[in-house]
Design an enzyme around this catalytic site. Structure first.
Site: not given
Length: 304
Positions: A135, A138-139
């Protein structure tokens, strides 16, 4: 343990599941949506969408928040963060057992979605959360001023690679073919991005590192030659597999595990429908998931 009975239980609170919830509830049947996570599904993690009609550009979380608010308006009962232990689609009524409750339903709509396909190479599982991520939204921020690799050549891979250039100094796109599968408009944008570098006709054979990822071993599929590419992070985007662990064996599926349905979203089991990414379908987008939800719920209500 609590016990609930509903006319329709929807497994999954992404765009397909929430759409189904809206249509089922409007059909005057008692409706519940169960999810193992929060409502919204995968699109909640998308930075933005630009192909959902009526919204030239919209944040993924913002769009799914509107789906959820719409479901709330029609009284859909939501059960997020449920750890599901057993799903029995064959019995009548159907039974879904979680850590906290037992749900009985006359009809079940499966909207459990799909998850990223893993590379299946040495080091991948070892470095999840320490350089391997599925992701970018997300990261991505963890890779500010770093070098990362995205594996894949479709829309998801290329779009996430472009997103990562907001943080990383350099982003390699590693693709097993010598041309991308992504839409032409996506390719055109990517080729103009100075931070992207394409590594063609290559596959990842190993992910290496110490405490964190520091390189990938590549193999050229045409020459067989191997090389080592220094990177701080690896983002695989090579496809998806359906979330059917507790369903397989009860229902007709294709060779990849996706649930087979007819045009009304009916499965091989009476009273069971499947919608969205979990079913065999030619296109997996938010709009098609929402459309599946509408069709599946309308026919679930007719079945009732």
């Amino acid at each position: 343990m609590q016990s609930f009975e509903f006319d329709t239980v929807i497994l999954g609170g992404g765009p397909a599941g929430l759409s189904a919830g809206i249509y089922a509830s409007r059909g005057a049947v008692s409706t519940a949506v169960i999810d193992t996570s929060m409502m919204g599904g995968q699109p909640s993690n998308y930075l933005e969408l630009e192909n959902y009609p009526g919204f030239p550009i919209v944040g993924g979380y913002d769009l799914m928040e509107k789906f959820e608010e719409h479901a709330d308006k029609f009284g859909v009962q939501k059960f997020p963060m449920q750890e599901i232990e057993k799903i029995d689609l064959i019995s009548n009524p159907k039974v879904i057992l979680t850590k906290e409750a037992e749900f009985r339903a006359k009809t079940v709509i499966v909207a459990t979605g799909a998850k990223p396909l893993k590379l299946g190479v040495a080091g991948e599982n070892e470095f999840v959360g320490r350089g391997v991520s599925y992701c970018a939204v997300c990261d991505g921020a963890f890779y500010k001023d770093k070098v990362v690799a995205v594996v894949g050549g479709g829309n998801a891979a290329v779009e996430e690679a472009m997103y990562l250039t907001k943080f990383a100094d350099k982003v390699y796109v590693i693709h097993r073919r010598d041309e991308l599968r992504a839409d032409k408009i996506v390719q055109e944008r990517a080729f103009k991005d100075d931070k992207l570098e394409f590594v063609w006709s290559s596959v990842v054979k190993e992910i290496k590192g110490d405490d964190l990822v520091n390189s990938v071993v590549l193999e050229n599929v045409k020459t067989g030659e191997t090389s080592e590419l220094p990177v701080n992070g690896v983002f695989p985007y090579i496809g998806i597999v359906p979330n059917v662990e507790l369903i397989s064996g009860q229902i007709e599926q294709d060779a990849s595990g996706f649930i087979v349905t007819d045009e009304t979203m009916k499965t091989s089991l009476d009273g069971v429908f499947a919608i969205g990414d979990v079913r065999k379908t030619p296109l997996r987008q938010v709009i098609t998931a929402a459309a599946d939800g509408a069709v599946g719920a309308v026919y679930a209500v007719k079945y009732l």
